[in-house]
Design an enzyme around this catalytic site. Structure first.
Site, PDB file in Angstrom:
ATOM      1  N   TYR A   1      -2.344  -0.967  10.069  1.00  0.00           N
ATOM      2  CA  TYR A   1      -2.278  -1.390   8.674  1.00  0.00           C
ATOM      3  C   TYR A   1      -0.914  -1.051   8.077  1.00  0.00           C
ATOM      4  CZ  TYR A   1      -3.840  -1.716   3.756  1.00  0.00           C
ATOM      5  OH  TYR A   1      -3.981  -2.039   2.431  1.00  0.00           O
TER       6      TYR A   1
ATOM      7  N   SER B   1       0.831  -1.202   0.000  1.00  0.00           N
ATOM      8  CA  SER B   1       0.000   0.000   0.000  1.00  0.00           C
ATOM      9  C   SER B   1       0.861   1.244   0.000  1.00  0.00           C
ATOM     10  CB  SER B   1      -0.899  -0.002   1.246  1.00  0.00           C
ATOM     11  OG  SER B   1      -1.551   1.239   1.404  1.00  0.00           O
TER      12      SER B   1
END
Length: 254
Positions: free
Chosen positions: A160, A147
């Site tokens: 995350y 990401s």
């Protein structure tokens, strides 16, 4: 793009979103696709139908990730379905796409949320790779989906971010470990993409415009934008690239 005929690919979390886009793209290049899903078998069936309708080949593999024995369960199902399809045993391409995210700042993340995030986002890929390598033919491809949060600070995505940072470290280290077998290991780091996960943020014109503004192209990414890069990394054209992180964000945050 590269010819993947005769190759078998497993794409985790491919019932929807980026995973579905990657599965469909690899199928277009001729690969037999194992469409993995955690709980949404209806969406997974849609992915398989999309692939077969376009002339490709695919089968479904259901297994919850982030729980004890997840890798063993997934590959037991994979082996069984692969045999049922009549294809040769083995694996050529593993795409670790499935992920879990509990948004929250440092003071808000619970033990349960943190454990679940790391279990799905880094522990599951680690052991899926471990089991996958036992089946992977020399010259195989491992593609980890990370990401954009690992390249900039996102305090509301801290757990995350930690998990995806670990996944990128795994990519680099593993690439050196398996290079002698001709296996490449790379990471794709998407930015904002039009998926179910971002649907709420895109619900208003203002929200959509704000997301689009991150990219120099002033638009939100599409699953196909990510899938095309995955197809390159799965192909022989990427044979001299390993241990790398590919920023596929449309120039976000430049």
């Amino acid at each position: 793009m590269g010819d993947l005929k005769g190759k078998t690919a497993l794409v985790t979390g491919s019932s929807r979103g980026i995973g579905r886009g990657i599965a469909q793209r690899l199928a277009e290049d001729g690969a037999l696709i194992a469409v993995h899903y955690g709980s949404n078998d209806i969406a997974a069936k849609e992915t398989v139908e999309n692939i077969t309708r376009a002339g490709g080949r695919a089968f479904m593999v259901g297994a919850e990730l982030g729980v004890p024995g997840d890798a063993e369960a997934l590959f037991a199902a994979f082996d069984a379905e692969l045999a049922a399809s009549g294809a040769e045993p083995g694996l050529d391409i593993l795409v670790n796409n499935a992920a879990q995210n509990f948004p929250g700042r440092m003071d808000a993340v619970t033990h349960e949320e943190f454990d679940r995030t790391l279990a799905v986002n880094i522990k599951a890929p680690f052991f899926l790779i471990q089991h996958g390598l036992q089946r992977m033919r020399d010259g195989g491809r491992i593609i980890n989906i990370s990401s954009a949060v690992t390249s900039t600070a996102h305090p509301t995505q801290i757990a995350y971010s930690v998990s995806k940072g670990a996944l990128e470290t795994l990519t680099r280290t593993l690439a050196k470990d398996v290079g002698a077998r001709g296996i490449t290991v790379n990471t794709i780091a998407p930015g904002w993409v039009e998926t179910d996960v971002t649907a709420a943020r895109r619900a208003t014109p203002e929200g959509r415009a704000a997301m689009a503004a991150f990219s120099v192209f002033n638009r939100i990414g599409r699953p196909s934008d990510i899938a095309d890069v995955a197809a390159f990394l799965a192909s022989d054209a990427s044979r001299w690239i390993t241990g790398q992180r590919f920023d596929v964000t449309g120039g976000s945050m430049l």
